[in-house]
Design a protein around this motif. Structure first.
Motif, short mmCIF file in Angstrom:
data_model
loop_
_atom_site.label_atom_id
_atom_site.label_comp_id
_atom_site.label_asym_id
_atom_site.label_seq_id
_atom_site.Cartn_x
_atom_site.Cartn_y
_atom_site.Cartn_z
N ALA A 141 0.84 -1.21 0.00
CA ALA A 141 0.00 0.00 0.00
C ALA A 141 0.86 1.25 0.00
N ARG A 142 1.92 1.23 0.79
CA ARG A 142 2.80 2.40 0.91
C ARG A 142 3.41 2.78 -0.44
N GLU A 143 3.73 1.76 -1.24
CA GLU A 143 4.35 2.03 -2.53
C GLU A 143 3.35 2.01 -3.68
N GLY A 144 2.05 1.95 -3.34
CA GLY A 144 1.01 2.07 -4.36
C GLY A 144 1.07 1.01 -5.43
N LEU A 145 1.25 -0.25 -5.02
CA LEU A 145 1.43 -1.34 -5.98
C LEU A 145 0.09 -1.77 -6.58
N ASP A 146 -0.41 -0.93 -7.49
CA ASP A 146 -1.67 -1.29 -8.15
C ASP A 146 -1.46 -2.31 -9.27
N ASN A 147 -0.24 -2.84 -9.36
CA ASN A 147 0.05 -3.95 -10.27
C ASN A 147 -0.06 -5.30 -9.56
N LEU A 148 -0.73 -5.31 -8.43
CA LEU A 148 -0.81 -6.50 -7.58
C LEU A 148 -2.26 -6.78 -7.19
N THR A 149 -2.67 -8.03 -7.35
CA THR A 149 -4.00 -8.45 -6.89
C THR A 149 -3.90 -9.77 -6.14
N PHE A 150 -4.38 -9.78 -4.91
CA PHE A 150 -4.56 -11.00 -4.15
C PHE A 150 -5.98 -11.51 -4.43
N VAL A 151 -6.11 -12.80 -4.69
CA VAL A 151 -7.43 -13.44 -4.78
C VAL A 151 -7.48 -14.49 -3.68
N VAL A 152 -8.22 -14.20 -2.63
CA VAL A 152 -8.29 -15.11 -1.49
C VAL A 152 -9.52 -15.99 -1.65
N ASN A 153 -9.29 -17.28 -1.82
CA ASN A 153 -10.36 -18.25 -1.98
C ASN A 153 -10.93 -18.57 -0.60
N CYS A 154 -12.01 -17.91 -0.26
CA CYS A 154 -12.60 -18.05 1.08
C CYS A 154 -13.65 -19.16 1.07
N ASN A 155 -13.18 -20.41 1.10
CA ASN A 155 -14.12 -21.51 1.22
C ASN A 155 -14.43 -21.82 2.68
N ASN B 236 -16.74 -19.61 14.55
CA ASN B 236 -17.59 -18.71 15.33
C ASN B 236 -17.55 -17.28 14.83
N GLY B 237 -16.75 -17.04 13.81
CA GLY B 237 -16.61 -15.67 13.31
C GLY B 237 -16.87 -15.59 11.82
N PRO C 263 -22.52 -16.89 11.44
CA PRO C 263 -21.09 -17.23 11.50
C PRO C 263 -20.70 -18.21 10.39
N ASP C 264 -19.41 -18.25 10.11
CA ASP C 264 -18.90 -19.09 9.03
C ASP C 264 -19.22 -20.56 9.24
N GLY C 265 -19.13 -21.00 10.49
CA GLY C 265 -19.42 -22.41 10.74
C GLY C 265 -20.82 -22.80 10.33
N GLN C 266 -21.75 -21.88 10.50
CA GLN C 266 -23.13 -22.16 10.08
C GLN C 266 -23.27 -22.15 8.56
N PHE C 267 -22.54 -21.22 7.89
CA PHE C 267 -22.56 -21.21 6.42
C PHE C 267 -21.99 -22.51 5.87
N GLN C 268 -20.98 -23.05 6.54
CA GLN C 268 -20.43 -24.33 6.11
C GLN C 268 -21.49 -25.42 6.23
#
Length: 910
Positions: A261-275, A286-287, A333-338
Motif C-alpha cells: 500500500a505504501r508504494e502504491g502497488l496497483d500492479n498486484l491483486t490477491f485473490v483469497v479463496n474463502c471456502n 464462530n466468526g 457465522p462461518d461455521g453455520q454457512f459451512q
C-alpha cells in the motif's frame, strides 16, 4: 462524569476531537436531518444514507476515516457490473472438463500400487476463479516481455494440469505421472508448483503456505524497481496471487501488506479463496473470516473487493428494503454457512430464513431446490469477471478480492463443505457418476465401472478447445510458462579483484568490510554495475555499507520528500525513485522475498539481476530458511552474506546473536553453495567463481552463501602461487610449517584461521610440532563433492573409482588432523570420513552467551591454546608425544580458567 448529551460527539471512530465548529447552526441542521431519517425511515435507511455520504466524500477527495468492514454482500453492486465479454456456455463446458480431469487425475493417483494421493477439494472450490483469469486476464510471455506473474495456490495444482491437458500442453501420460516424477519420467508431474522440478512450466513455488503472498508482494515491487531503473519494461505486468483463507493465518501472508500500500502497488491483486475451511475444519467457525480479512486489508491501505453472493441472490437482495436479509448475512457465522453448504434446501429455509417472517416471505415462491442452489460469488463467472476487471483497473492501491466459495464444490455430498474433504483423495464409482451427471459429461456408466475412470477431452477441433486456444492467443500465450530469455553477462576482468587481493596492509578490517570493498569495485563495472541489487534489513550502517548511500541511493518510488537529518554528512541517507539499494526495514522475510524476486529476474523478465543480501547471520537460515528453500525452488541466483557470523565474534550481543550453526543449515539446501572465507583474497576468488557459475555462459541455478565476520584482522596479500582451485573447491594449504620435527595438520575456516596460525607458532616453539595450516573455505562443498564421488562409485563398480577432492588434496600430509572453526563441531565433522588420517574437531557447541571474545573461545576450547592442546592430544593418542605433556599444556595455558584468556579485541558490536 459528563452525560452522553454533554460529551463532544466528534470523538467516535477516530474523528478529530479538536476541530472548532465555525457554523454550529449548519452543524445542527445536518444532525437534525440524520435524526429525522432515523425517526421516520428507521436505522437501516439512515445507515444506508451515511454510507452513501462517505462514499461520495471519498469521490470528492474529502478525507474521512476508513471503514474497517462493510456489509456481507458483494462490493460491486449488480447495477455496476460490466458487460461479460466471454461465452459463458462454452466457458462452463471448459470448466466442467477441467474439473473432471483434475479430480480423476488425483483419484487415479490413488490406485492400488501407487497411492501417492493428491488434493481434490481446493481446486474444486477455486476453479471458476482460475478459469476467468485464464480466459480473460492472465497475460502470457509471447509478446517478449514477462507477461503476468501468477502465484497459483499450491493445492490447486491438479486443476492447472487438467487445463494444460485440454490445451495439449500435457498428455494423458503426464496426468498419470502426477506425483511420480522419477518412476514416470519423463512424463512425471510435481505435486505442487515447483520450478526446479518443472522448469519450463511453473514459475513460482507456493505450497509452503504464507510464502506465496509475501513473494507476490515483493515480485510486484521488484517489477516497479526494474522499471524505474530502466532495466526492463514491466509496465504491462500484473502480479496475481491465489491464496486460501486458512493460509492467511500465516504471519508471512499478512506481515508485509503495508509495503504494497505504501508504494502504491496497483500492479498486484490477491485473490483469497474463502471456502471457510482449513485442512481440518472451519477457518473461523464462530466468526467471519471475510469480514476479518476485509478489516485487516483496509487497515493496511488496500482496495478490498468482496465477492460473496452469486446472481441467484440478486432478486432477494433487491427486495431487502429494511436490511433484514443483509443483517442475517452479517450475523451468520462461518461455521453455520459451512453447514448450510452440506444441508438441504428445506433446512436452509427453516434455519436461515425461517425465524423471521419477513425473511421467510422473500422465499415463499421458491422451491427447496431453488433455495439449495442459492450460490456463492466465487462460482459465478460474471461476478468474478466484474471483480477481476475492477481490480486491474483500480489505481493507486493493491487490491484484494475476497471470494466466497464452497470447498469441494461440484464433487458431490460426500465432499462439499465437509471437514474431512481436504484429506479425501479418491472418488467412489457412485461419486463419479454423480459428479459426471452434475457436469453433463458424455461418459458412460460402463466406463466408470470398468477400472480407472477415464479422462475427458472434447476433441482438438471442438468449439471449447478452439475457444481456449483463441483466448490464450489473444492474451499473449499459455500460462503458466517459464521462459529464460536472458543472455550471459560480460563478466569483470581479473583486475577488478586486484585491490582486495592486495590485502589490508597494516590496517585491520573484518571480512565483511573486505567484501564491501570488493562490491564497490564490482559496482563500478560499466556492464555489470547497474545489475547489482543491494538488500539489507535496516543494517546497512552495521555492515559498513552506508558508503553506498550517496552514489547508489535507496530505492523509494516517491523519492525523498524531506531534508535528511544527516544531509551535511558525506555518507548522508539518500532516497531516490531510481535508487539501487532496497531498504526493506526490519524484516528479514521481506528482504529474502526481494532477494528471490531479484534473483529470478533473469527468467521472469529476461534481465539478470545480481542481488546481494547482507544480514546478521543468526537471522538468515535460522529465521528465513524456508524462504531460502523457496529461492532454490524458484531457481533464483545471487549472493547471500551472513555477516557477524560465528558463535564467538559477536559475543557482546549474547545468545540470540551467536550463530554457530548457519553453515550446517545451509548444507541442507542443495541449491546453496556455502563458503566460510578467512581473507579478502579468498572472497575475491569465491565471488569471481560465483559470478561465473551463476551469470556466465554455462549458468547454473544456484546461489552463494558467504559467512563473513565483524572481527578486524590483518588480511595478507594473495600469495604469489595462490591455490585458486583449492579456494573454490573448499580447501588449500595456507601456511606450511617451517620448524619442529613432529608433523601435524590444522584445518580451519573463517575467523578461526588466525587462531590456527597462532597455534602453529606455539606448537613449533614450545612442543617441537611442525604443523601445516589449511584454510577450509567450504566444509560443505568438500562433503558435497565427496558424496557425489561415493554415489558414482556405488553405481559404477567396474569403472575407475573416483577419489574425493579432500582426500586427494590432503594425501601425503602427515596427520593427525585437527579441525577448528567458530561453528559447532558438526560443521567440520562433515568431511571426517574422507580425511586420510586421524581426525578430530574442535567447535563451539552449545548456546552462545555475552562475554569477551577471548573468554568465549576459551570456554568453547577453540582458541589458539586449545588448538595446541587438541593437536597434542591427537599426537599422544598416536604415541608420538608422551601423554604427560597434555596436563602440562592444560596447566600452562590455564584452559580450565575462562578468565585467564586474553580478552582480545572488543566483540560486542557489529
Amino acid at each position: 462524569m459528563a452525560s452522553g448529551s454533554d460529551r463532544n460527539p466528534i470523538i467516535i471512530g477516530g474523528l478529530p476531537s479538536q476541530v472548532p465548529d465555525f457554523d454550529p447552526e449548519e452543524t445542527q441542521e445536518w444532525l437534525d436531518s440524520l435524526d429525522a431519517a432515523v425517526d421516520e425511515r428507521g436505522r437501516e435507511r439512515a445507515r444506508y444514507l451515511m454510507l452513501r455520504l462517505i462514499e461520495r466524500a471519498r469521490e470528492k477527495r474529502v478525507a474521512v476515516p476508513e471503514m474497517r468492514s462493510t456489509d456481507y454482500v458483494n462490493t460491486i453492486p449488480t447495477r455496476a457490473e460490466p458487460f461479460f465479454p466471454g461465452n459463458e456456455e462454452i466457458e462452463r463446458k471448459i470448466l466442467n472438463a477441467t474439473r473432471w480431469n483434475a479430480a480423476v487425475m488425483v483419484s487415479r493417483a490413488q490406485r492400488p500400487g501407487i497411492g501417492v494421493g493428491g488434493h481434490i477439494a481446493t481446486f474444486a472450490s477455486s476453479a471458476s476463479l482460475y478459469d476467468v483469469g485464464f480466459n480473460h486476464f492472465f497475460r502470457g510471455k509471447d509478446e517478449g516481455d514477462g507477461g503476468d506473474q501468477v502465484f497459483f495456490q499450491g493445492h490447486a495444482s491438479p486443476g492447472i494440469y487438467a487445463r494444460a491437458f485440454l490445451l495439449d500442453r500435457l498428455s494423458e501420460d503426464n496426468l498419470d505421472g502426477f506425483r511420480q516424477e522419477k518412476s514416470k519420467a519423463p512424463h512425471g508431474l510435481s505435486s505442487y508448483p515447483h520450478p526446479r522440478l518443472m522448469p519450463d512450466f511453473w514459475e513460482f513455488p507456493t505450497v509452503s503456505m504464507g510464502l506465496g503472498p509475501i513473494g507476490a508482494i515483493y515480485q510486484a515491487r521488484m517489477n516497479r524497481y526494474m522499471h524505474a531503473r530502466e532495466i526492463a519494461d514491466t509496465s504491462k505486468s500484473h502480479v496475481w496471487a491465489f491464496l486460501g483463507d486458512g493460509e492467511m493465518d500465516e504471519p508471512e501472508s499478512l506481515g508485509q501488506l503495508t509495503i504494497a500500500a505504501r508504494e502504491g502497488l496497483d500492479n498486484l491483486t490477491f485473490v483469497v479463496n474463502c471456502n471457510l475451511q482449513r485442512l481440518d475444519g472451519p477457518v473461523r467457525g464462530n466468526g467471519k473470516v471475510i469480514q476479518e480479512l476485509e478489516s485487516v486489508f483496509r487497515g493496511a491501505g488496500w482496495n478490498v473487493i468482496k465477492l460473496i453472493w452469486d446472481r441467484t441472490w440478486d432478486p432477494l437482495l433487491a427486495q431487502d428494503r429494511d436490511g433484514i436479509l443483509v443483517n442475517r448475512m452479517n450475523t451468520t457465522p462461518d461455521g453455520q454457512f459451512q453447514t448450510y453448504a452440506t444441508e438441504s434446501g428445506a433446512y436452509i429455509r427453516d434455519h436461515f430464513f425461517g425465524d423471521d417472517q419477513r425473511l421467510r416471505a422473500m422465499v415463499e415462491g421458491m422451491t427447496d431446490d431453488q433455495i439449495l442452489h442459492l450460490g456463492r460469488g466465487g462460482h459465478d463467472h460474471k461476478k468474478i469477471y466484474a471483480a477481476f476487471k475492477a481490480a486491474v483497473e483500480h489505481k493507486g492501491q493493491p487490491t484484494v478480492i475476497l471470494a466466497k466459495t464452497v470447498k469441494g464444490w461440484t464433487l458431490g455430498p460426500n465432499f462439499e463443505g465437509r471437514n474431512a474433504t481436504h484429506q479425501m483423495k479418491k472418488l467412489t464409482v457412485d461419486d463419479l457418476k454423480g459428479f459426471r451427471d452434475r457436469l453433463h459429461l458424455p461418459i458412460s456408466d460402463k466406463e466408470l465401472e470398468s477400472g480407472a475412470p477415464p479422462y475427458y477431452h472434447p476433441g482438438r477441433d471442438s468449439e471449447e478447445i478452439q475457444y481456449m486456444h483463441d483466448r490464450r492467443l489473444g492474451l499473449g500465450g499459455y500460462v503458466p510458462t517459464r521462459v529464460v530469455r536472458s543472455k550471459p553477462l560480460a563478466l569483470p576482468e581479473d583486475k577488478t579483484y586486484a585491490s582486495v587481493k592486495k590485502g589490508s596492509g597494516q590496517q585491520s578490517i573484518a571480512t565483511t568490510m573486505a567484501f564491501v570493498r570488493l562490491l564497490k569495485d564490482l559496482m563500478r563495472d560499466k556492464e555489470l554495475g547497474k545489475r547489482f541489487v543491494l538488500i539489507a534489513p535496516d543494517e546497512y550502517r552495521t555492515f559498513g555499507m552506508d558508503s553506498f548511500f550517496p552514489s547508489a541511493k535507496i530505492y523509494n518510488p516517491l523519492g525523498q520528500q524531506y531534508e535528511s537529518v544527516d544531509r551535511e554528512l558525506l555518507l548522508a541517507y539518500k532516497e531516490s525513485p531510481t535508487g539501487q539499494m532496497l531498504h526493506d526495514g526490519i524484516s528479514e522475510a521481506g528482504c529474502t522475498a526481494s532477494l528471490i524476486a531479484a534473483g529470478s529476474a533473469y527468467a521472469t523478465h529476461g534481465e539478470p539481476l545480481i542481488p546481494v543480501y547482507v544480514f546478521y547471520s543468526m537471522f538468515g537460515f535460522q529465521r528465513t530458511g524456508d524462504q531460502f528453500w523457496q529461492m532454490s525452488d524458484q531457481l533464483a541466483r545471487g549472493f547471500v552474506l551472513g555477516a557477524t557470523a560465528g558463535r564467538t565474534t559477536l559475543t557482546g550481543e549474547g545468545l540470540q546473536h551467536a550463530d554457530g550453526h548457519s553453515q550446517l543449515l545451509a548444507s541442507t539446501n542443495p541449491g546453496c553453495v556455502a563458503y566460510d572465507p578467512a581473507f579478502g583474497f579468498e572472497i575475491a576468488h569465491i565471488v569471481q567463481d560465483g559470478l561465473r557459475r551463476m551469470y556466465g555462459p554455462d549458468s547454473e541455478d544456484v546461489f552463494y552463501y558467504l559467512t563473513v565476520y565483524n572481527e578486524p584482522i590483518r588480511h595478507p596479500a594473495e600469495p604469489a602461487n595462490v591455490d585458486a582451485e583449492g579456494i573454490v573447491k573448499g580447501v588449500y594449504r595456507f601456511s606450511e610449517g617451517t620448524s619442529g620435527s613432529i608433523p601435524a595438520q590444522i584445518m580451519a575456516s573463517g575467523v578461526a584461521v588466525p587462531w590456527a596460525v597462532e597455534a602453529q607458532k606455539i606448537l613449533a616453539e614450545e612442543w617441537n610440532v611442525k604443523a601445516d595450516v589449511w584454510s577450509a573455505t567450504s566444509w560443505n562443498e568438500l562433503r558435497r563433492e565427496a558424496v557425489a564421488c561415493e554415489e558414482y562409485n556405488l553405481l559404477h563398480p567396474e569403472e575407475e573409482q573416483r577419489v574425493p577432492y579432500v582426500t586427494r588434496k590432503l594425501a601425503g600430509a602427515q596427520g593427525p588432523f585437527v579441525a577448528v572453526s567458530d561453528w559447532m563441531r558438526a560443521v567440520p565433522d562433515q568431511i571426517a570420513r574422507w580425511v586420510p588420517g586421524t581426525y578430530q574437531s574442535l567447535g563451539a557447541d552449545g548456546f552462545g552467551f555475552a562475554d569477551t571474545r577471548g573468554a568465549a573461545r576459551r570456554f568453547f576450547h577453540i582458541d589458539a591454546q586449545s588448538i595446541v592442546v587438541g593437536v597434542l592430544t591427537e599426537l599422544a593418542r598416536e604415541g608420538k608425544v608422551d601423554r604427560s605433556v597434555l596436563k602440562q599444556a592444560i596447566d600452562r595455558y590455564q584452559l580450565l580458567d575462562v578468565s585467564a584468556a586474553d580478552p582480545g579485541a572488543a566483540g560486542g558490536d557489529a
